[in-house]
Design a protein around this motif. Structure first.
Motif, PDB file in Angstrom:
ATOM      1  N   GLY A  52       0.806  -1.207   0.000  1.00 40.74           N
ATOM      2  CA  GLY A  52       0.000   0.000   0.000  1.00 40.74           C
ATOM      3  C   GLY A  52       0.844   1.264   0.000  1.00 40.74           C
ATOM      4  N   LYS A  53       0.240   2.340  -0.452  1.00 38.98           N
ATOM      5  CA  LYS A  53       0.934   3.627  -0.516  1.00 38.98           C
ATOM      6  C   LYS A  53       1.362   4.099   0.857  1.00 38.98           C
ATOM      7  CE  LYS A  53       0.175   8.457  -1.932  1.00 38.98           C
ATOM      8  NZ  LYS A  53      -0.774   9.404  -2.571  1.00 38.98           N
ATOM      9  N   TYR A  54       0.483   3.894   1.847  1.00 36.63           N
ATOM     10  CA  TYR A  54       0.763   4.377   3.195  1.00 36.63           C
ATOM     11  C   TYR A  54       1.199   3.223   4.085  1.00 36.63           C
ATOM     12  CZ  TYR A  54      -1.686   8.471   1.428  1.00 36.63           C
ATOM     13  OH  TYR A  54      -2.065   9.543   0.670  1.00 36.63           O
ATOM     14  N   ARG A  55       2.313   3.405   4.792  1.00 36.58           N
ATOM     15  CA  ARG A  55       2.864   2.361   5.650  1.00 36.58           C
ATOM     16  C   ARG A  55       2.713   2.677   7.135  1.00 36.58           C
ATOM     17  NH1 ARG A  55       6.051  -0.835   2.505  1.00 36.58           N
ATOM     18  NH2 ARG A  55       5.576  -2.341   4.155  1.00 36.58           N
ATOM     19  N   LYS A  56       2.172   3.852   7.457  1.00 33.69           N
ATOM     20  CA  LYS A  56       1.959   4.209   8.857  1.00 33.69           C
ATOM     21  C   LYS A  56       0.739   5.109   8.960  1.00 33.69           C
ATOM     22  CE  LYS A  56       5.137   8.165   8.650  1.00 33.69           C
ATOM     23  NZ  LYS A  56       6.333   8.792   9.257  1.00 33.69           N
ATOM     24  N   LEU A  57       0.281   5.311  10.183  1.00 31.97           N
ATOM     25  CA  LEU A  57      -0.909   6.119  10.449  1.00 31.97           C
ATOM     26  C   LEU A  57      -0.542   7.338  11.290  1.00 31.97           C
ATOM     27  CD1 LEU A  57      -3.410   3.238  11.330  1.00 31.97           C
ATOM     28  CD2 LEU A  57      -3.356   4.589   9.218  1.00 31.97           C
ATOM     29  N   PRO A  58      -1.340   8.416  11.169  1.00 34.67           N
ATOM     30  CA  PRO A  58      -1.065   9.604  11.989  1.00 34.67           C
ATOM     31  C   PRO A  58      -1.451   9.366  13.447  1.00 34.67           C
ATOM     32  CG  PRO A  58      -3.069   9.912  10.706  1.00 34.67           C
ATOM     33  CD  PRO A  58      -2.466   8.621  10.237  1.00 34.67           C
ATOM     34  N   GLU A  59      -0.940  10.200  14.311  1.00 35.51           N
ATOM     35  CA  GLU A  59      -1.320  10.137  15.728  1.00 35.51           C
ATOM     36  C   GLU A  59      -2.734  10.717  15.839  1.00 35.51           C
ATOM     37  OE1 GLU A  59      -2.297  10.235  19.323  1.00 35.51           O
ATOM     38  OE2 GLU A  59      -1.863  12.286  18.669  1.00 35.51           O
ATOM     39  N   PRO A  60      -3.738   9.923  16.184  1.00 38.24           N
ATOM     40  CA  PRO A  60      -5.132  10.369  16.066  1.00 38.24           C
ATOM     41  C   PRO A  60      -5.511  11.533  16.974  1.00 38.24           C
ATOM     42  CG  PRO A  60      -5.032   8.307  17.266  1.00 38.24           C
ATOM     43  CD  PRO A  60      -3.655   8.555  16.737  1.00 38.24           C
ATOM     44  N   CYS A  61      -5.099  11.479  18.226  1.00 44.49           N
ATOM     45  CA  CYS A  61      -5.532  12.515  19.163  1.00 44.49           C
ATOM     46  C   CYS A  61      -4.873  13.865  18.882  1.00 44.49           C
ATOM     47  CB  CYS A  61      -5.245  12.078  20.599  1.00 44.49           C
ATOM     48  SG  CYS A  61      -6.271  10.682  21.156  1.00 44.49           S
ATOM     49  N   GLY A  62      -3.832  13.870  18.054  1.00 48.49           N
ATOM     50  CA  GLY A  62      -3.197  15.123  17.669  1.00 48.49           C
ATOM     51  C   GLY A  62      -3.547  15.550  16.259  1.00 48.49           C
ATOM     52  N   SER A  63      -4.529  14.874  15.643  1.00 51.11           N
ATOM     53  CA  SER A  63      -4.873  15.153  14.250  1.00 51.11           C
ATOM     54  C   SER A  63      -5.707  16.413  14.080  1.00 51.11           C
ATOM     55  CB  SER A  63      -5.635  13.962  13.654  1.00 51.11           C
ATOM     56  OG  SER A  63      -4.828  12.806  13.640  1.00 51.11           O
ATOM     57  N   GLU A  84      -8.137   5.415  21.380  1.00 57.04           N
ATOM     58  CA  GLU A  84      -8.791   4.115  21.246  1.00 57.04           C
ATOM     59  C   GLU A  84      -7.805   3.002  21.570  1.00 57.04           C
ATOM     60  OE1 GLU A  84     -10.739   1.429  17.619  1.00 57.04           O
ATOM     61  OE2 GLU A  84     -10.560   3.606  17.437  1.00 57.04           O
ATOM     62  N   LEU A  85      -8.267   1.997  22.317  1.00 56.80           N
ATOM     63  CA  LEU A  85      -7.412   0.861  22.665  1.00 56.80           C
ATOM     64  C   LEU A  85      -7.299  -0.067  21.463  1.00 56.80           C
ATOM     65  CD1 LEU A  85      -5.805  -0.783  24.732  1.00 56.80           C
ATOM     66  CD2 LEU A  85      -7.959  -1.885  25.405  1.00 56.80           C
ATOM     67  N   THR A  86      -6.105  -0.219  20.926  1.00 54.22           N
ATOM     68  CA  THR A  86      -5.863  -1.124  19.804  1.00 54.22           C
ATOM     69  C   THR A  86      -4.633  -1.964  20.116  1.00 54.22           C
ATOM     70  OG1 THR A  86      -4.460   0.423  18.595  1.00 54.22           O
ATOM     71  CG2 THR A  86      -6.817   0.520  18.147  1.00 54.22           C
ATOM     72  N   TYR A  87      -4.490  -3.082  19.414  1.00 42.51           N
ATOM     73  CA  TYR A  87      -3.369  -3.984  19.656  1.00 42.51           C
ATOM     74  C   TYR A  87      -2.253  -3.822  18.630  1.00 42.51           C
ATOM     75  CZ  TYR A  87      -6.658  -6.050  22.886  1.00 42.51           C
ATOM     76  OH  TYR A  87      -7.548  -6.234  23.918  1.00 42.51           O
ATOM     77  N   ASP A  88      -2.478  -3.001  17.615  1.00 40.10           N
ATOM     78  CA  ASP A  88      -1.460  -2.745  16.602  1.00 40.10           C
ATOM     79  C   ASP A  88      -1.671  -1.336  16.073  1.00 40.10           C
ATOM     80  OD1 ASP A  88       0.342  -2.669  14.561  1.00 40.10           O
ATOM     81  OD2 ASP A  88      -0.312  -4.512  13.572  1.00 40.10           O
ATOM     82  N   THR A  89      -0.953  -0.389  16.648  1.00 45.01           N
ATOM     83  CA  THR A  89      -1.135   1.007  16.262  1.00 45.01           C
ATOM     84  C   THR A  89      -0.597   1.304  14.871  1.00 45.01           C
ATOM     85  OG1 THR A  89       0.932   1.577  17.398  1.00 45.01           O
ATOM     86  CG2 THR A  89      -1.123   1.841  18.639  1.00 45.01           C
ATOM     87  N   CYS A  95      -9.431   8.070  18.245  1.00 49.25           N
ATOM     88  CA  CYS A  95      -9.498   8.992  19.385  1.00 49.25           C
ATOM     89  C   CYS A  95     -10.927   9.513  19.522  1.00 49.25           C
ATOM     90  CB  CYS A  95      -8.530  10.153  19.194  1.00 49.25           C
ATOM     91  SG  CYS A  95      -8.233  11.125  20.702  1.00 49.25           S
ATOM     92  N   THR A  96     -11.320   9.843  20.759  1.00 47.26           N
ATOM     93  CA  THR A  96     -12.679  10.292  21.055  1.00 47.26           C
ATOM     94  C   THR A  96     -12.654  11.540  21.928  1.00 47.26           C
ATOM     95  OG1 THR A  96     -13.480   8.005  20.995  1.00 47.26           O
ATOM     96  CG2 THR A  96     -14.892   9.612  22.082  1.00 47.26           C
ATOM     97  N   TRP A  97     -13.603  12.449  21.645  1.00 46.20           N
ATOM     98  CA  TRP A  97     -13.797  13.645  22.462  1.00 46.20           C
ATOM     99  C   TRP A  97     -15.282  13.796  22.760  1.00 46.20           C
ATOM    100  CZ3 TRP A  97     -10.857  13.337  18.094  1.00 46.20           C
ATOM    101  CH2 TRP A  97      -9.493  13.645  18.203  1.00 46.20           C
ATOM    102  N   THR A  98     -15.619  14.317  23.920  1.00 47.22           N
ATOM    103  CA  THR A  98     -17.011  14.594  24.274  1.00 47.22           C
ATOM    104  C   THR A  98     -17.111  16.002  24.835  1.00 47.22           C
ATOM    105  OG1 THR A  98     -16.716  13.630  26.486  1.00 47.22           O
ATOM    106  CG2 THR A  98     -17.591  12.182  24.754  1.00 47.22           C
TER     107      THR A  98
END
Length: 270
Positions: A52-63, A84-89, A95-98
């Motif tokens: 795939g084109k992308y090999r990593k993901l951004p930091e969600p809570c800082g997006s 979010e609790l994940t086993y492979d970041t 990420c969640t906000w309320t």
């Protein structure tokens, strides 16, 4: 002493069973012609599809920036977000906000998934495209905008019940809808421009779903926007819920917020 032809035949049969060859000579040797024919017609090594084109993901809570978050989820106790609790970041993050407004509580969740194909003949991007198409079907998004009676079209009933946000009273055990399960309080939207639909200006492909639900604890509207960019799928969930059943959350403001978030997230994927 030379082995008998019968013994050679037995040995040849054993070799064929292990190697997958199809013929032997009269002397018990493998037939070269049969070997050449097999190698020319099948059992070729599959050339792996490109990664795939992308090999990593951004930091969600800082997006998302603080100004955007304060506008979408005002009066939040903390704008750092709950990861979010994940086993492979490297494969999935979220990420969640309320927050709270005068019309009810606001809930925003973002989810990034980097799709990886386990089939060497299928690229990551092709797998992501297939997964996205499945989500479109599951949400009942009409492929022809404005089709009367199509799932998600103006006046059509919601096809899937929204998930109550964490901490929402609607998610308490034993709570049941005041109407039939998954039945909206009113028509999901009143304007064709706000109906669940495909989007043409977010990522490589995108859709937006809009559902209104009444439960014993109140009424809430859930906006779900899913988009794909190459081999990454992103889901934006933006919801408002209130104990006042007489005042239904409006679509326009929530949809605009979800699209604003999506526009920002597209640029964070690198």
């Amino acid at each position: 002493m030379q082995p008998s032809r019968g013994l050679l035949g037995i040995v040849c049969a054993a070799v064929l069973a292990v190697s997958g060859l199809s013929a032997c000579t009269a002397d018990g040797d493998a037939d070269p012609a049969a070997v050449d024919a097999k190698s020319a017609t099948g059992d070729q090594t599959i050339v792996p599809a490109p990664p795939g084109k992308y090999r990593k993901l951004p930091e969600p809570c800082g997006s998302l920036g603080p100004d955007t978050l304060k506008k979408l989820v005002p009066n939040a106790p903390d704008y750092t977000g709950d990861a979010e609790l994940t086993y492979d970041t490297n494969r999935r993050v979220g990420c969640t906000w309320t927050g709270e407004t005068s019309q009810g509580n606001r809930y925003l969740q973002i989810d990034f998934e980097r799709v990886v194909s386990y089939d060497p003949g299928v690229s990551d991007e092709a797998q992501a495209e297939s997964d996205y198409d499945t989500k479109v079907l599951q949400a009942g998004i009409p492929t022809t905008p404005g089709t009367p009676g199509a799932p998600g079209a103006p006046g059509a009933p919601a096809t899937t019940p929204p998930v109550a946000p964490p901490g929402s009273p609607a998610g308490l055990p034993g709570q049941t809808p005041t109407t039939a399960p998954a039945s909206p309080a009113t028509s999901p939207v009143t304007s064709p421009d706000l109906a669940p639909r495909l989007l043409t200006d977010v990522g490589d492909a995108a859709f937006l779903d809009d559902e209104l639900m009444t439960r014993d604890s109140g009424v809430h509207r859930d906006i779900t926007l899913v988009f794909r960019t190459a081999n990454v799928l992103v889901t934006v969930s933006y919801a408002q819920w209130s104990a006042d059943k007489a005042t239904a959350p409006q679509s326009a403001d929530l949809q605009q917020g979800a699209e604003q978030v999506a526009d920002v997230l597209v640029k964070t994927i690198k």
